[in-house]
Design an enzyme around this catalytic site. Sequence first.
Site, mmCIF file in Angstrom:
data_model
loop_
_atom_site.group_PDB
_atom_site.id
_atom_site.type_symbol
_atom_site.label_atom_id
_atom_site.label_comp_id
_atom_site.label_asym_id
_atom_site.label_seq_id
_atom_site.Cartn_x
_atom_site.Cartn_y
_atom_site.Cartn_z
ATOM 1 N N GLU A 53 -8.478 -8.795 5.126
ATOM 2 C CA GLU A 53 -9.021 -7.542 4.631
ATOM 3 C C GLU A 53 -10.474 -7.671 3.992
ATOM 4 O OE1 GLU A 53 -6.649 -4.649 2.595
ATOM 5 O OE2 GLU A 53 -7.143 -5.643 0.960
ATOM 6 N N LYS A 55 -12.723 -6.311 1.480
ATOM 7 C CA LYS A 55 -12.546 -5.737 0.385
ATOM 8 C C LYS A 55 -13.442 -6.100 -0.832
ATOM 9 C CE LYS A 55 -9.297 -6.817 -2.287
ATOM 10 N NZ LYS A 55 -7.669 -7.135 -3.017
ATOM 11 N N LYS A 114 -7.708 1.150 4.969
ATOM 12 C CA LYS A 114 -6.838 1.194 3.661
ATOM 13 C C LYS A 114 -7.564 1.946 2.648
ATOM 14 C CE LYS A 114 -4.476 -2.044 1.170
ATOM 15 N NZ LYS A 114 -4.739 -3.280 0.533
ATOM 16 N N GLU A 158 3.422 2.377 3.695
ATOM 17 C CA GLU A 158 3.487 1.450 2.716
ATOM 18 C C GLU A 158 4.837 1.771 1.938
ATOM 19 O OE1 GLU A 158 0.286 -0.517 0.483
ATOM 20 O OE2 GLU A 158 1.193 0.434 -1.154
ATOM 21 N N ASN A 179 4.841 -3.665 0.092
ATOM 22 C CA ASN A 179 3.660 -4.052 -0.906
ATOM 23 C C ASN A 179 4.584 -4.807 -2.015
ATOM 24 O OD1 ASN A 179 1.422 -4.370 -2.756
ATOM 25 N ND2 ASN A 179 1.108 -2.186 -2.522
ATOM 26 N N GLU A 209 2.511 -7.315 2.487
ATOM 27 C CA GLU A 209 1.091 -6.941 1.724
ATOM 28 C C GLU A 209 1.192 -7.597 0.402
ATOM 29 O OE1 GLU A 209 1.146 -2.581 3.728
ATOM 30 O OE2 GLU A 209 0.634 -2.660 1.842
ATOM 31 N N SER A 210 -0.094 -8.024 -0.188
ATOM 32 C CA SER A 210 -0.092 -8.523 -1.628
ATOM 33 C C SER A 210 0.495 -9.601 -2.093
ATOM 34 C CB SER A 210 0.308 -7.472 -2.742
ATOM 35 O OG SER A 210 -0.558 -6.102 -2.489
#
Length: 266
Positions: A53, A55, A114, A158, A179, A209-210
């Site tokens: 990602e 970011k 995203k 998500e 997530n 995710e995360s």
Amino acid sequence: MNANEEVAPAVRSILDSARRRDPPDGRVAVDARSLPDALSGAAAAGRAPVIAEIKPTSPTTEGERDDDPVALAREMVAGGAAALSVLTEPEHFGGSVEALDRVRNAVDVPILRKDFVLEEHDLDAVEADVILLIARFLPNLDDMVDAARDRGFQPLVEVHDRDELALALDAGADLIGVNNRDLARLDVDLNTFERVAPAAPDDVTLIAESGLATPADVRRMRAAGADGLLIGSAIMDGEVRENVDRFVRAERQPTENDGTGSEGDT
């Protein structure tokens, strides 16, 4: 549900900003690169299927990176990323649709947009291969999944728990992100994916995710059924090519010192 009453103040601010954006002009039509194919291809080649990602910053990280997003994208792909995620939320994450457009034109892997997409017209901001739809914030999830597909996008829905997973499946989602960050408290728990994943059908592509901060986290999520791994801050913090390579090689070269879990942000 009233999403604003059930999320952290930082997330509420992001949602408010998203609602204030001007609608895009026109409607996009996308010839999408397949994310499931890219992930399965990476796994077949012996690489962990990483979505790296881009970011610049976030409400849960310190500092900001101002690197050229195209340069970052090329380094991530060179490091073995199967796909890329590009933040397009400008006020809280430092992203832009222009950055995504440049990245997608510069590399040949699938690109995930995203952002906090709340209305159908938000889909038309920029062409991407995959578009994030957050179930918690979309009471019209069915319509948004259909609208995304009508434009050629692959919708990544998500979820955070099994109830949201059921909503995603009812909406026809076959690409689902779990997530590990709770948007009500902003804390991270990798057990979230492990609780949700067993309820997903075998024909669904699952993205963790995360919170993936170490190669050990990658192996843990893969063992729990993750078909893809969305990793942001742990890659952006330092030399991105080397960081991507470290995660991509996680399944082939486990070490005793690569960590056993983390509260990292992605």
